[in-house]
Design a protein around this motif. Sequence first.
Motif, short mmCIF file in Angstrom:
data_model
loop_
_atom_site.label_atom_id
_atom_site.label_comp_id
_atom_site.label_asym_id
_atom_site.label_seq_id
_atom_site.Cartn_x
_atom_site.Cartn_y
_atom_site.Cartn_z
N LYS A 159 0.82 -1.22 0.00
CA LYS A 159 0.00 0.00 0.00
C LYS A 159 0.85 1.27 0.00
O LYS A 159 0.33 2.35 -0.25
CB LYS A 159 -0.94 0.00 1.21
CG LYS A 159 -2.04 -1.05 1.13
CD LYS A 159 -2.98 -0.97 2.31
CE LYS A 159 -4.09 -2.00 2.21
NZ LYS A 159 -5.02 -1.94 3.36
N LYS A 162 2.95 2.87 -5.52
CA LYS A 162 1.94 3.08 -6.55
C LYS A 162 2.24 2.19 -7.74
O LYS A 162 3.32 2.28 -8.33
CB LYS A 162 1.91 4.55 -6.98
CG LYS A 162 0.79 4.87 -7.96
CD LYS A 162 0.78 6.36 -8.31
CE LYS A 162 -0.36 6.69 -9.27
NZ LYS A 162 -0.37 8.13 -9.62
N ARG A 165 -0.03 2.31 -14.20
CA ARG A 165 -1.41 2.43 -14.70
C ARG A 165 -1.85 1.13 -15.38
O ARG A 165 -1.13 0.56 -16.19
CB ARG A 165 -1.50 3.60 -15.69
CG ARG A 165 -2.90 3.84 -16.23
CD ARG A 165 -2.91 5.01 -17.18
NE ARG A 165 -4.23 5.24 -17.74
CZ ARG A 165 -4.52 6.20 -18.61
NH1 ARG A 165 -3.55 7.02 -19.03
NH2 ARG A 165 -5.75 6.35 -19.05
#
Length: 229
Positions: A159, A162, A165
């Motif tokens: 967590k 990141k 995408r």
Amino acid sequence: MKFVAFERAKQGTGASRRLRISGKTPGIVYGGDTEPQMIEIDHNALWHALKKEAFHASVLEMDLGGSVSKVLLRNVQYHPFRQLVQHIDFQRVDAKTRMTMKVPLHFKGEEESDAVKLEHNLVNHVTTELEVNCLPAELPEFIEVDLSGLKKNGTVTLKDIKLPRGVKWVSHGKVNPVLASAVAPAAEEVEVPAEGAVAADAAAPAGKGGKPAAKTPAAKTPAAKTAKK
């Protein structure tokens, strides 16, 4: 990455053995709407390609008879003790179909973290790769993990980073895995003499040269004479 493969006509154990003797590695390509196809690859070129991380964790371009297709490395069989690739498997990639793949983690910044720079902690890379799901075009060659914010005895979990995408983590039931942790170095063990030995050494008088004097045996007391009646 791009590699060249050739169509393999003969099958069977004997044919594969002769192929390896000639410096080639037998393999197979499967998946998609096409039937599985037997291939062969130059062993030396394949051996050097397998040493590169990108060959294991990225979409590859396979040139087979002048036709280039997208594939993924799925399995490699090595000889038990020789530097020899015995067989290799590839899977065809559909650009519109999501796929699951293991991606390596690249750690950076641990030397600049408070845990290492100020507290002299040791950093353990608990997880070295993540299994992710994404489209072929979105598959990252690696995922970067920044450890510069790591504190004393702290951890970095999934967590805390990141993901690229379009990339989703395949959890397999895990909630938030630890990627790296900082731990204090183990204290050096110092040999401490036993209390009895220390007391004995302190009580012993010093002899010549500051050495403890040798113990003198106790004088024997003459036995008392028995009184005659």
